[in-house]
Write a protein that holds these residues in place. Structure first.
Motif, mmCIF file in Angstrom:
data_model
loop_
_atom_site.group_PDB
_atom_site.id
_atom_site.type_symbol
_atom_site.label_atom_id
_atom_site.label_comp_id
_atom_site.label_asym_id
_atom_site.label_seq_id
_atom_site.Cartn_x
_atom_site.Cartn_y
_atom_site.Cartn_z
ATOM 1 N N TRP A 39 -2.127 15.186 1.537
ATOM 2 C CA TRP A 39 -1.966 15.654 2.910
ATOM 3 C C TRP A 39 -0.652 16.400 3.159
ATOM 4 O O TRP A 39 -0.431 16.900 4.252
ATOM 5 C CB TRP A 39 -2.073 14.485 3.875
ATOM 6 N N GLY A 40 0.227 16.432 2.188
ATOM 7 C CA GLY A 40 1.525 17.055 2.388
ATOM 8 C C GLY A 40 2.506 16.059 2.980
ATOM 9 O O GLY A 40 2.145 14.925 3.309
ATOM 10 N N PRO A 41 3.774 16.471 3.104
ATOM 11 C CA PRO A 41 4.793 15.563 3.648
ATOM 12 C C PRO A 41 4.428 15.065 5.048
ATOM 13 O O PRO A 41 3.963 15.826 5.883
ATOM 14 C CB PRO A 41 6.052 16.425 3.695
ATOM 15 N N ILE A 42 4.645 13.787 5.265
ATOM 16 C CA ILE A 42 4.363 13.143 6.547
ATOM 17 C C ILE A 42 5.693 12.979 7.287
ATOM 18 O O ILE A 42 6.678 12.506 6.713
ATOM 19 C CB ILE A 42 3.702 11.756 6.334
ATOM 20 N N ASP A 43 5.719 13.363 8.571
ATOM 21 C CA ASP A 43 6.946 13.285 9.363
ATOM 22 C C ASP A 43 7.136 11.943 10.062
ATOM 23 O O ASP A 43 8.253 11.608 10.456
ATOM 24 C CB ASP A 43 6.962 14.396 10.417
ATOM 25 N N GLY A 44 6.060 11.196 10.249
ATOM 26 C CA GLY A 44 6.192 9.924 10.950
ATOM 27 C C GLY A 44 4.877 9.186 11.038
ATOM 28 O O GLY A 44 3.819 9.714 10.660
ATOM 29 N N ILE A 45 4.960 7.968 11.531
ATOM 30 C CA ILE A 45 3.805 7.088 11.710
ATOM 31 C C ILE A 45 3.672 6.794 13.201
ATOM 32 O O ILE A 45 4.655 6.459 13.863
ATOM 33 C CB ILE A 45 4.004 5.746 10.965
ATOM 34 N N CYS A 46 2.459 6.906 13.715
ATOM 35 C CA CYS A 46 2.184 6.565 15.114
ATOM 36 C C CYS A 46 1.122 5.476 15.144
ATOM 37 O O CYS A 46 0.042 5.640 14.564
ATOM 38 C CB CYS A 46 1.699 7.805 15.871
ATOM 39 N N VAL A 47 1.430 4.379 15.777
ATOM 40 C CA VAL A 47 0.482 3.270 15.907
ATOM 41 C C VAL A 47 -0.453 3.556 17.075
ATOM 42 O O VAL A 47 -0.010 3.977 18.153
ATOM 43 C CB VAL A 47 1.238 1.936 16.118
ATOM 44 N N VAL A 48 -1.745 3.330 16.854
ATOM 45 C CA VAL A 48 -2.726 3.460 17.926
ATOM 46 C C VAL A 48 -2.392 2.411 18.991
ATOM 47 O O VAL A 48 -2.322 1.213 18.680
ATOM 48 C CB VAL A 48 -4.161 3.249 17.405
ATOM 49 N N LYS A 75 -7.594 4.624 -6.552
ATOM 50 C CA LYS A 75 -7.701 5.908 -5.876
ATOM 51 C C LYS A 75 -7.936 5.679 -4.392
ATOM 52 O O LYS A 75 -8.789 4.892 -3.997
ATOM 53 C CB LYS A 75 -8.856 6.721 -6.470
ATOM 54 N N PHE A 76 -7.169 6.352 -3.556
ATOM 55 C CA PHE A 76 -7.256 6.073 -2.123
ATOM 56 C C PHE A 76 -8.167 7.030 -1.370
ATOM 57 O O PHE A 76 -8.600 6.720 -0.280
ATOM 58 C CB PHE A 76 -5.864 6.028 -1.482
ATOM 59 N N PHE A 87 0.834 -1.195 0.000
ATOM 60 C CA PHE A 87 0.000 0.000 0.000
ATOM 61 C C PHE A 87 0.875 1.254 0.000
ATOM 62 O O PHE A 87 0.664 2.164 -0.804
ATOM 63 C CB PHE A 87 -0.940 0.014 1.204
ATOM 64 N N PHE A 88 1.845 1.321 0.908
ATOM 65 C CA PHE A 88 2.716 2.493 0.959
ATOM 66 C C PHE A 88 3.487 2.672 -0.349
ATOM 67 O O PHE A 88 3.642 3.792 -0.835
ATOM 68 C CB PHE A 88 3.684 2.421 2.137
ATOM 69 N N ASP A 89 3.966 1.585 -0.921
ATOM 70 C CA ASP A 89 4.689 1.663 -2.183
ATOM 71 C C ASP A 89 3.803 2.255 -3.285
ATOM 72 O O ASP A 89 4.244 3.090 -4.069
ATOM 73 C CB ASP A 89 5.197 0.277 -2.584
ATOM 74 N N ALA A 90 2.564 1.828 -3.326
ATOM 75 C CA ALA A 90 1.643 2.288 -4.371
ATOM 76 C C ALA A 90 1.068 3.669 -4.087
ATOM 77 O O ALA A 90 0.752 4.411 -5.017
ATOM 78 C CB ALA A 90 0.503 1.275 -4.535
ATOM 79 N N GLN A 91 0.915 4.033 -2.810
ATOM 80 C CA GLN A 91 0.122 5.217 -2.490
ATOM 81 C C GLN A 91 0.847 6.357 -1.775
ATOM 82 O O GLN A 91 0.251 7.415 -1.581
ATOM 83 C CB GLN A 91 -1.086 4.799 -1.632
ATOM 84 N N MET A 92 2.112 6.197 -1.388
ATOM 85 C CA MET A 92 2.763 7.261 -0.618
ATOM 86 C C MET A 92 2.772 8.590 -1.372
ATOM 87 O O MET A 92 2.536 9.646 -0.779
ATOM 88 C CB MET A 92 4.182 6.872 -0.216
ATOM 89 N N SER A 93 3.019 8.563 -2.658
ATOM 90 C CA SER A 93 3.028 9.830 -3.400
ATOM 91 C C SER A 93 1.634 10.465 -3.403
ATOM 92 O O SER A 93 1.506 11.687 -3.311
ATOM 93 C CB SER A 93 3.537 9.625 -4.830
ATOM 94 N N ASN A 94 0.592 9.668 -3.476
ATOM 95 C CA ASN A 94 -0.782 10.194 -3.415
ATOM 96 C C ASN A 94 -1.117 10.724 -2.022
ATOM 97 O O ASN A 94 -1.797 11.741 -1.889
ATOM 98 C CB ASN A 94 -1.799 9.126 -3.821
ATOM 99 N N ILE A 95 -0.656 10.031 -0.988
ATOM 100 C CA ILE A 95 -0.887 10.490 0.376
ATOM 101 C C ILE A 95 -0.254 11.867 0.567
ATOM 102 O O ILE A 95 -0.885 12.799 1.064
ATOM 103 C CB ILE A 95 -0.325 9.478 1.403
ATOM 104 N N GLU A 96 0.996 12.001 0.148
ATOM 105 C CA GLU A 96 1.685 13.274 0.336
ATOM 106 C C GLU A 96 1.154 14.358 -0.593
ATOM 107 O O GLU A 96 1.163 15.529 -0.238
ATOM 108 C CB GLU A 96 3.193 13.079 0.214
#
Length: 194
Positions: free
Chosen positions: A65-74, A192-193, A53-62
């Motif tokens: 939503w703009g650049p992401i600084d990190g991931i936080c797990v619930v 499309k995500f 998912f990240f490989d396919a969608q990271m550019s769409n996410i950013e």
């Protein structure tokens, strides 16, 4: 939930599932707390899903939503530290740092009941954009409470990414219609995500 927290964060599910299903079993039994049905190979399957998912969608996410600084797990509501999803995420080698700043708070969290004190944040995050990651999104009470805690500590939380969103097609005719439409389409990581 909006009344309890003041806002609702957008949820981005990678997939939907019903009970029973193979994906449901992976999500339930990848954790050591899965008892005698615990299977570490399920965590590897979830890592593969998340990495693709990240490989396919990271550019769409950013782009959205703009650049992401990190991931936080619930965090786990049962107090398991670290949450097994942290290991799943780390194995993806996505490159975004894992930001472990949430701990279980004193507020009650239950099915469909979010709470402003459900989680505490151990650091201030002004200027940092953190994507919240959860394994399963059912009613959203836990993930939304975690997003509230991050925002209260100054982090920007553009949304909540979840490996799967549980669907109960018998809940309402609208939910059944949603499930029928979604399950009729072939899954595509490049779709499309948002």
């Amino acid at each position: 939930m909006k009344v309890a927290l003041g806002e609702i964060w957008q949820v981005l599910p990678i997939s939907l599932y019903v009970k029973p299903s193979e994906l449901r079993d992976w999500l339930k039994f990848y954790k050591p707390s899965g008892g005698d049905r615990y299977d570490p190979s399920y965590g590897i399957k979830l890592t593969q899903i998340l990495a693709r998912f990240f490989d396919a969608q990271m550019s769409n996410i950013e782009a959205t939503w703009g650049p992401i600084d990190g991931i936080c797990v619930v965090p786990s509501t049962k107090g398991v530290v670290p949450h097994p999803l942290c290991r799943v995420y780390e194995r993806t080698n996505v490159g975004l740092p894992l930001v472990e700043v949430l701990v279980r708070g004193k507020g009650p969290l239950r099915h469909r009941f979010a709470h402003r004190d459900g989680f505490d944040c151990t650091s201030q995050g002004a200027g940092h954009k953190i994507l919240l990651l959860d394994d399963v999104y059912t009613t959203g009470a836990t993930a939304q409470s975690a997003a509230y805690a991050l925002k209260s500590a100054g982090y920007e939380v553009p949304g909540i990414l979840t490996i799967a969103r549980r669907i109960n097609p018998d809940f309402t005719p609208q939910v059944r219609s949603l499930w029928e439409r979604c399950s009729a389409d072939e899954f595509d990581f490049n779709g499309k995500f948002i």
